[in-house]
Design an enzyme around this catalytic site. Sequence first.
Site, short mmCIF file in Angstrom:
data_model
loop_
_atom_site.label_atom_id
_atom_site.label_comp_id
_atom_site.label_asym_id
_atom_site.label_seq_id
_atom_site.Cartn_x
_atom_site.Cartn_y
_atom_site.Cartn_z
N THR A 204 0.82 -1.21 0.00
CA THR A 204 0.00 0.00 0.00
C THR A 204 0.86 1.26 0.00
O THR A 204 1.87 1.30 0.70
CB THR A 204 -0.82 0.01 1.31
OG1 THR A 204 -1.49 -1.22 1.41
CG2 THR A 204 -1.76 1.18 1.37
N ARG A 232 -12.97 -8.99 -1.02
CA ARG A 232 -12.25 -8.67 0.21
C ARG A 232 -11.84 -7.19 0.25
O ARG A 232 -11.35 -6.64 -0.73
CB ARG A 232 -11.00 -9.55 0.30
CG ARG A 232 -10.12 -9.30 1.53
CD ARG A 232 -8.93 -8.44 1.20
NE ARG A 232 -7.99 -8.34 2.32
CZ ARG A 232 -7.02 -7.43 2.39
NH1 ARG A 232 -6.84 -6.56 1.43
NH2 ARG A 232 -6.22 -7.39 3.43
N GLY A 234 -9.44 -4.55 2.64
CA GLY A 234 -8.47 -4.47 3.73
C GLY A 234 -8.68 -3.20 4.53
O GLY A 234 -9.79 -2.65 4.59
N ASP A 235 -7.60 -2.74 5.13
CA ASP A 235 -7.68 -1.54 5.97
C ASP A 235 -7.66 -0.24 5.17
O ASP A 235 -8.11 0.80 5.64
CB ASP A 235 -6.49 -1.52 6.95
CG ASP A 235 -5.15 -1.54 6.20
OD1 ASP A 235 -5.00 -2.33 5.24
OD2 ASP A 235 -4.25 -0.77 6.57
N THR A 255 0.31 0.09 6.63
CA THR A 255 0.53 -0.79 5.49
C THR A 255 0.73 -2.20 6.02
O THR A 255 1.01 -2.40 7.19
CB THR A 255 1.77 -0.31 4.68
OG1 THR A 255 1.99 -1.20 3.59
CG2 THR A 255 3.02 -0.25 5.52
N GLY A 256 0.55 -3.18 5.14
CA GLY A 256 0.69 -4.56 5.58
C GLY A 256 -0.65 -5.26 5.60
O GLY A 256 -1.58 -4.85 4.90
N GLY A 258 -4.03 -5.96 6.16
CA GLY A 258 -5.12 -5.07 6.57
C GLY A 258 -6.02 -5.63 7.64
O GLY A 258 -6.50 -4.88 8.50
N1 GLY Z 1 -2.92 -2.88 3.67
C1 GLY Z 1 -3.51 -3.25 2.47
C2 GLY Z 1 -4.49 -4.32 2.57
O1 GLY Z 1 -4.42 -5.13 3.48
O2 GLY Z 1 -5.35 -4.39 1.73
#
Ligand code: GLY
Length: 344
Positions: A204, A232, A234-235, A255-256, A258
Amino acid sequence: MSNRRKFLRSSIFSSFGLLMSRKLQAGAPYVTMTGSPIVISTWDAGVAANAGAWKILGNNGRALDAVEAGVRVTEDSINCCVGLGANPDRDGFVTLDACIMDEKGNCGSVGFLERIKHPISVARRVMEKTPHVMLVGSGAQQFAVAEGFPLEEQKLSDDAKKAYEQWLKKSEYKPVINIENTKPKGHGPSAPAYLSNGELNHDTIGMVAMDAAGDLSGSCTTSGMGFKMRGRLGDSPIIGAGLFVDNEVGACTATGQGEDVIRICGSHTVVELMRQGMTPEQACKAAVERIIRIKGEKAKEIQVAFLALNKKGETGAFAIQKGFSYALKSNREEKLYTAKSWYL
Ligand code: GLY
């Protein structure tokens, strides 16, 4: 106005009269000591993104415009994890998530958006042109097209096609994390890092910035986890998880993986910890520790990193795994840093 706020205003007034009058005109809640623009963003790709943001910040522009322009640079590039050239979901479709937040608490977000090149700009339109914060899927796409964003043909980049074909061989639904980083250890400038498979090491792009008026904004954009289940999120499109801005305190992006950022409302948590007096790095570390407590041994298998900026212009980051890089640009420096991490 509280007595504390009155005291702050009057004492700062006596020392920084000119600056103060400018800030009051701008309607800022209180004065920053720096009055100096700064932008930070995640991973090596942040260097180019910051340069895009700096065209605005360096000319006394607004942080909101800078964080949109900055991450558009990454959305335009061909890479694994941001924009239309990124890795697809397990059904072969690229779906994009993004959000943006300004100094007044305005925010906008899009999720599961297909065939639109600049999700960050659609998120900004959601913020500015609708009564909502979040639009997803076909509704987000319909809104984008109505706003004049061209509907692109989906065409996987060569890299994404190769990665997807490789993934299809096993079709194993397992998060892929960027743990290893080949660049020199410690802080300081370095060349872009590549993973063992030759892929540029970032996922991200999250960016937070403070402009010359002392106002904060942030942006975050991604294709999400490679080969994720269809649908799906994420964050990254979730305000408070992938991004949070409080103009009185600071801003944070994540980042990482989510799912684990969402679990602790990550970016909001970091900002609240800064409000309680932690430095950006301490706050990012405390948020990582919360994830470690929840995940236990499983934390070894995931990467999450937080990157934060406070109202004084101080920055900090912390990651679960080593190898998280972030780029910083200010009047004084332009550098790529390696964050400290829980696992060494
Ligand atoms: N941090 C990006 C995701 O998990 O989608």
